[in-house]
Design an enzyme around this catalytic site. Structure first.
Site, short mmCIF file in Angstrom:
data_model
loop_
_atom_site.label_atom_id
_atom_site.label_comp_id
_atom_site.label_asym_id
_atom_site.label_seq_id
_atom_site.Cartn_x
_atom_site.Cartn_y
_atom_site.Cartn_z
N LYS A 178 25.86 26.29 44.87
CA LYS A 178 24.77 26.55 43.92
C LYS A 178 24.19 25.23 43.38
O LYS A 178 22.97 25.14 43.15
CB LYS A 178 25.27 27.43 42.76
N HIS A 225 33.71 41.56 39.93
CA HIS A 225 33.83 40.82 38.68
C HIS A 225 34.56 41.70 37.66
O HIS A 225 34.83 42.87 37.91
CB HIS A 225 32.45 40.43 38.16
N TYR A 238 31.80 28.04 45.52
CA TYR A 238 30.54 28.71 45.16
C TYR A 238 29.69 27.78 44.29
O TYR A 238 28.48 27.64 44.49
CB TYR A 238 30.91 29.98 44.40
N SER A 241 24.40 29.97 38.90
CA SER A 241 25.46 30.61 38.13
C SER A 241 26.00 29.62 37.11
O SER A 241 25.95 28.40 37.32
CB SER A 241 26.59 31.01 39.08
N SER A 242 26.56 30.15 36.02
CA SER A 242 27.11 29.27 34.98
C SER A 242 28.31 28.47 35.48
O SER A 242 28.71 27.50 34.85
CB SER A 242 27.52 30.09 33.76
N CYS A 243 28.89 28.87 36.63
CA CYS A 243 30.07 28.14 37.12
C CYS A 243 29.71 26.79 37.73
O CYS A 243 30.59 26.05 38.15
CB CYS A 243 30.88 28.99 38.09
O1 GFB Z 1 34.51 38.25 36.33
P1 GFB Z 1 35.55 37.39 36.92
O2 GFB Z 1 36.15 37.84 38.20
O3 GFB Z 1 34.96 35.95 37.17
O4 GFB Z 1 36.75 37.22 35.88
P2 GFB Z 1 34.88 34.51 36.47
C1 GFB Z 1 36.54 36.93 34.53
C2 GFB Z 1 37.85 36.95 33.78
O5 GFB Z 1 38.29 38.32 33.69
C3 GFB Z 1 39.00 36.17 34.42
C4 GFB Z 1 39.65 38.40 34.05
O6 GFB Z 1 39.73 35.54 33.39
C5 GFB Z 1 39.83 37.27 35.07
O7 GFB Z 1 41.19 36.94 35.24
N1 GFB Z 1 39.98 39.75 34.55
C6 GFB Z 1 40.81 40.63 33.93
C7 GFB Z 1 39.57 40.31 35.69
N2 GFB Z 1 40.97 41.74 34.67
C8 GFB Z 1 40.20 41.57 35.78
C9 GFB Z 1 39.97 42.40 36.92
O8 GFB Z 1 40.49 43.49 37.08
N3 GFB Z 1 39.09 41.90 37.85
C10 GFB Z 1 38.47 40.68 37.72
N4 GFB Z 1 37.62 40.27 38.68
N5 GFB Z 1 38.73 39.86 36.65
C11 GFB Z 1 33.34 34.20 38.51
C12 GFB Z 1 33.22 33.17 39.57
O9 GFB Z 1 34.26 33.68 37.63
O10 GFB Z 1 32.17 34.43 37.80
C13 GFB Z 1 31.97 33.18 40.28
O11 GFB Z 1 34.35 33.29 40.42
C14 GFB Z 1 30.76 33.44 39.40
O12 GFB Z 1 31.82 31.97 40.94
C15 GFB Z 1 31.00 34.59 38.47
O13 GFB Z 1 30.42 32.29 38.67
C16 GFB Z 1 29.85 34.86 37.54
O14 GFB Z 1 33.97 34.55 35.28
O15 GFB Z 1 36.23 33.94 36.20
#
Ligand code: GFB
Length: 322
Positions: free
Chosen positions: A145, A184, A141, A112-114
């Protein structure tokens, strides 16, 4: 080491075939002249080392794509650090080690990019790995990875096997998780917009400030890139897999609302985390091979929304608020 791996007549084990990425890989490999091997969770628990060794000895695949992982969005990652660290470490170690013991010739590990530092240069080149502190919301995570890609490199170095790694950006598409607590951002916003449309709700809550930037790739494009790498790549370093373009979360929310056809106004919830400010990947290593994604973001979102509607209709996805 072979420069290219011919899929013809090969037995390819897709670990995690029920997940969004694994199921896209099965769809993609169905177009190849190879045998796809999968195993149900009820038949094999990937946390069980002895079971994984026995199963792999018995099935003897020629190649393995490691798409089984404990995944989730920002809140799930932040809330369940043990699950994300422990499960991923154990499952990936079991699969990689058992693959080696049973003579697997080619293995593709998916990360993952993280894995890259929170404040890595943008776009993030592959060599930014381990050059700075990780983003705290998903470091558990990310550490798992990083261990997985290092284990593949260790097997290469010690035993000369062709085990490679790909690091995809944020993926979305058919088969995604639409549960608001663990998903996500793309499936979360799609579901919220759809529910707002059905109920006539005036506002749609978006977590954080809306300012973070994210790069999105449709899962069918990702699966195509993974098969491409399985076939053509045999290097030691991990390869970034992305679209090469990113958007702010506010822009993404606007596009999702428009694709869904909801009239709701977007409001931001600053009590929720933003996570890493930006993680656009440098995809020049992948693009130099000639590979390109097919979906523009809006088209990919439209296709995903059609899949979502179909599965809501079938009752596979249950909407809470409506
Ligand atoms: O997709 P996401 O949960 O993961 O969140 P990350 C991306 C951005 O979207 C964050 C915002 O800035 C969230 O605060 N966001 C806005 C939301 N509204 C929402 C919502 O309703 N739900 C969610 N989930 N986010 C993950 C990592 O990071 O990405 C993992 O935790 C993994 O490890 C994955 O790498 C691909 O991009 O922040």
């Amino acid at each position: 080491m072979d420069k290219s791996f011919d899929l013809k007549g090969k037995r390819i084990f897709v670990a995690g075939h029920r997940g969004m990425v694994g199921s896209a890989l099965v769809r993609r490999l169905a177009g190849e002249d190879c045998e796809i091997v999968t195993v149900a969770r009820s038949e094999l628990d990937l946390l069980d080392q002895a079971g994984v060794r026995r199963w792999m000895e018995d099935r003897r695949p020629d190649a393995v794509i490691m798409a089984a992982a404990k995944v989730g969005g920002i809140l799930a990652n932040d809330s369940f650090p043990v699950d994300f660290l422990y499960e991923n470490l154990v499952v990936q170690t079991n699969v990689i080690e058992a693959a080696f013991r049973s003579g697997v010739r080619k293995l593709l590990f998916l990360g993952s990019s993280c894995i890259y530092p929170k404040l890595a240069p943008q776009p993030i080149p592959e060599d930014a790995l381990l050059t700075g502190p990780l983003e705290p919301t998903n470091e558990w995570y990310a550490v798992a990875k990083i261990a997985g890609l290092k284990l593949c490199q260790a097997y290469r170095r010690q035993y000369g096997v062709n085990y490679i790694s790909a690091m995809p950006t944020n993926l979305y598409g058919p088969g995604d998780n639409f549960d608001l607590d663990s998903s996500h951002v793309v499936p979360a916003l799609m579901r919220k917009a759809h529910e707002a449309k059905l109920t006539g709700q005036k506002t749609l809550q978006v977590w954080g400030s809306g300012r973070p930037m994210r790069e999105f790739l449709h899962v069918d494009d990702a699966a195509d890139a993974f098969v491409w790498l399985l076939r053509n790549y045999s290097g030691d370093g991990q390869v970034n897999v992305g679209s090469g373009e990113d958007v702010t979360i506010a822009e993404l929310a606007g596009t999702v609302v428009s694709v869904v056809g909801a009239g709701a106004a977007i409001v931001f919830d600053p009590t929720k985390p933003d996570g890493t400010p930006r993680k656009l990947m440098d995809v020049s290593r992948l693009f130099a091979t000639g590979w390109r994604p097919k979906y523009a973001l809006r088209d990919g979102l439209k296709q995903t929304y059609a899949w979502f509607l179909e599965h809501v209709e079938k009752g596979d996805i249950r909407l809470g608020a409506v």
